[in-house]
Scaffold this motif. Structure first.
Motif, PDB file in Angstrom:
ATOM      1  N   GLY A   1       0.793  -1.224   0.000  1.00 23.17           N
ATOM      2  CA  GLY A   1       0.000   0.000   0.000  1.00 23.17           C
ATOM      3  C   GLY A   1       0.824   1.272   0.000  1.00 23.17           C
ATOM      4  O   GLY A   1       0.319   2.348   0.313  1.00 23.17           O
ATOM      5  N   LEU A   2       2.116   1.163  -0.350  1.00 21.12           N
ATOM      6  CA  LEU A   2       2.981   2.349  -0.373  1.00 21.12           C
ATOM      7  C   LEU A   2       2.746   3.209  -1.606  1.00 21.12           C
ATOM      8  O   LEU A   2       3.052   4.401  -1.601  1.00 21.12           O
ATOM      9  CB  LEU A   2       4.447   1.927  -0.294  1.00 21.12           C
ATOM     10  CG  LEU A   2       4.842   1.164   0.974  1.00 21.12           C
ATOM     11  CD1 LEU A   2       6.286   0.682   0.875  1.00 21.12           C
ATOM     12  CD2 LEU A   2       4.649   2.042   2.199  1.00 21.12           C
ATOM     13  N   ILE A   3       2.222   2.596  -2.669  1.00 19.89           N
ATOM     14  CA  ILE A   3       1.837   3.310  -3.873  1.00 19.89           C
ATOM     15  C   ILE A   3       0.491   2.743  -4.325  1.00 19.89           C
ATOM     16  O   ILE A   3       0.077   1.679  -3.872  1.00 19.89           O
ATOM     17  CB  ILE A   3       2.876   3.193  -5.007  1.00 19.89           C
ATOM     18  CG1 ILE A   3       3.094   1.729  -5.410  1.00 19.89           C
ATOM     19  CG2 ILE A   3       4.183   3.868  -4.640  1.00 19.89           C
ATOM     20  CD1 ILE A   3       3.955   1.558  -6.654  1.00 19.89           C
ATOM     21  N   SER A   4      -0.169   3.464  -5.225  1.00 18.67           N
ATOM     22  CA  SER A   4      -1.446   2.971  -5.744  1.00 18.67           C
ATOM     23  C   SER A   4      -1.336   2.788  -7.255  1.00 18.67           C
ATOM     24  O   SER A   4      -0.418   3.313  -7.885  1.00 18.67           O
ATOM     25  CB  SER A   4      -2.569   3.929  -5.417  1.00 18.67           C
ATOM     26  OG  SER A   4      -2.367   5.162  -6.067  1.00 18.67           O
ATOM     27  N   ASN A   5      -2.258   2.059  -7.832  1.00 15.28           N
ATOM     28  CA  ASN A   5      -2.256   1.816  -9.271  1.00 15.28           C
ATOM     29  C   ASN A   5      -2.426   3.097 -10.068  1.00 15.28           C
ATOM     30  O   ASN A   5      -2.020   3.170 -11.214  1.00 15.28           O
ATOM     31  CB  ASN A   5      -3.372   0.840  -9.669  1.00 15.28           C
ATOM     32  CG  ASN A   5      -2.994  -0.580  -9.380  1.00 15.28           C
ATOM     33  OD1 ASN A   5      -1.824  -0.917  -9.366  1.00 15.28           O
ATOM     34  ND2 ASN A   5      -3.989  -1.402  -9.150  1.00 15.28           N
ATOM     35  N   ASN A   6      -3.034   4.107  -9.493  1.00 14.35           N
ATOM     36  CA  ASN A   6      -3.246   5.355 -10.213  1.00 14.35           C
ATOM     37  C   ASN A   6      -2.261   6.435  -9.781  1.00 14.35           C
ATOM     38  O   ASN A   6      -2.594   7.593  -9.739  1.00 14.35           O
ATOM     39  CB  ASN A   6      -4.689   5.839 -10.033  1.00 14.35           C
ATOM     40  CG  ASN A   6      -5.054   6.047  -8.574  1.00 14.35           C
ATOM     41  OD1 ASN A   6      -4.239   5.841  -7.690  1.00 14.35           O
ATOM     42  ND2 ASN A   6      -6.279   6.442  -8.323  1.00 14.35           N
ATOM     43  N   ASN A   7      -1.026   6.024  -9.478  1.00 14.73           N
ATOM     44  CA  ASN A   7       0.022   6.953  -9.089  1.00 14.73           C
ATOM     45  C   ASN A   7       0.255   7.954 -10.213  1.00 14.73           C
ATOM     46  O   ASN A   7       0.434   7.556 -11.351  1.00 14.73           O
ATOM     47  CB  ASN A   7       1.317   6.180  -8.799  1.00 14.73           C
ATOM     48  CG  ASN A   7       1.998   6.674  -7.558  1.00 14.73           C
ATOM     49  OD1 ASN A   7       1.400   7.348  -6.753  1.00 14.73           O
ATOM     50  ND2 ASN A   7       3.244   6.318  -7.397  1.00 14.73           N
ATOM     51  N   PRO A   8       0.238   9.274  -9.930  1.00 15.79           N
ATOM     52  CA  PRO A   8       0.443  10.263 -10.997  1.00 15.79           C
ATOM     53  C   PRO A   8       1.838  10.236 -11.557  1.00 15.79           C
ATOM     54  O   PRO A   8       2.768   9.858 -10.955  1.00 15.79           O
ATOM     55  CB  PRO A   8       0.154  11.590 -10.309  1.00 15.79           C
ATOM     56  CG  PRO A   8       0.255  11.356  -8.852  1.00 15.79           C
ATOM     57  CD  PRO A   8       0.042   9.876  -8.637  1.00 15.79           C
TER      58      PRO A   8
END
Length: 62
Positions: free
Chosen positions: A55-62
């Motif tokens: 959960g450190l990044i998400s699939n929709n990271n800009p």
């Protein structure tokens, strides 16, 4: 190193990260290797999978 991690998550190349941080690509590559070692991975895809799973990044990271 957090800035480099964020840019790795954006799938930027070592060269591009170095350019944006005003540093040598060799320095950036050394930082990337240290991040790999810290998380026990050997590739960007493995690092991204690990970060997604934690959960450190998400699939929709800009």
């Amino acid at each position: 190193m957090a800035d480099i991690g964020r840019r790795l998550a954006q799938t930027q190349s070592d060269w591009r990260i170095a350019e944006q941080n005003n540093q040598s690509p060799h320095t950036t590559h050394d930082h990337v290797k240290r991040i790999f070692r810290k998380y026990g991975v050997s590739s960007r895809s493995a690092l991204m999978a690990l970060w997604l799973g934690k959960g450190l990044i998400s699939n929709n990271n800009p």
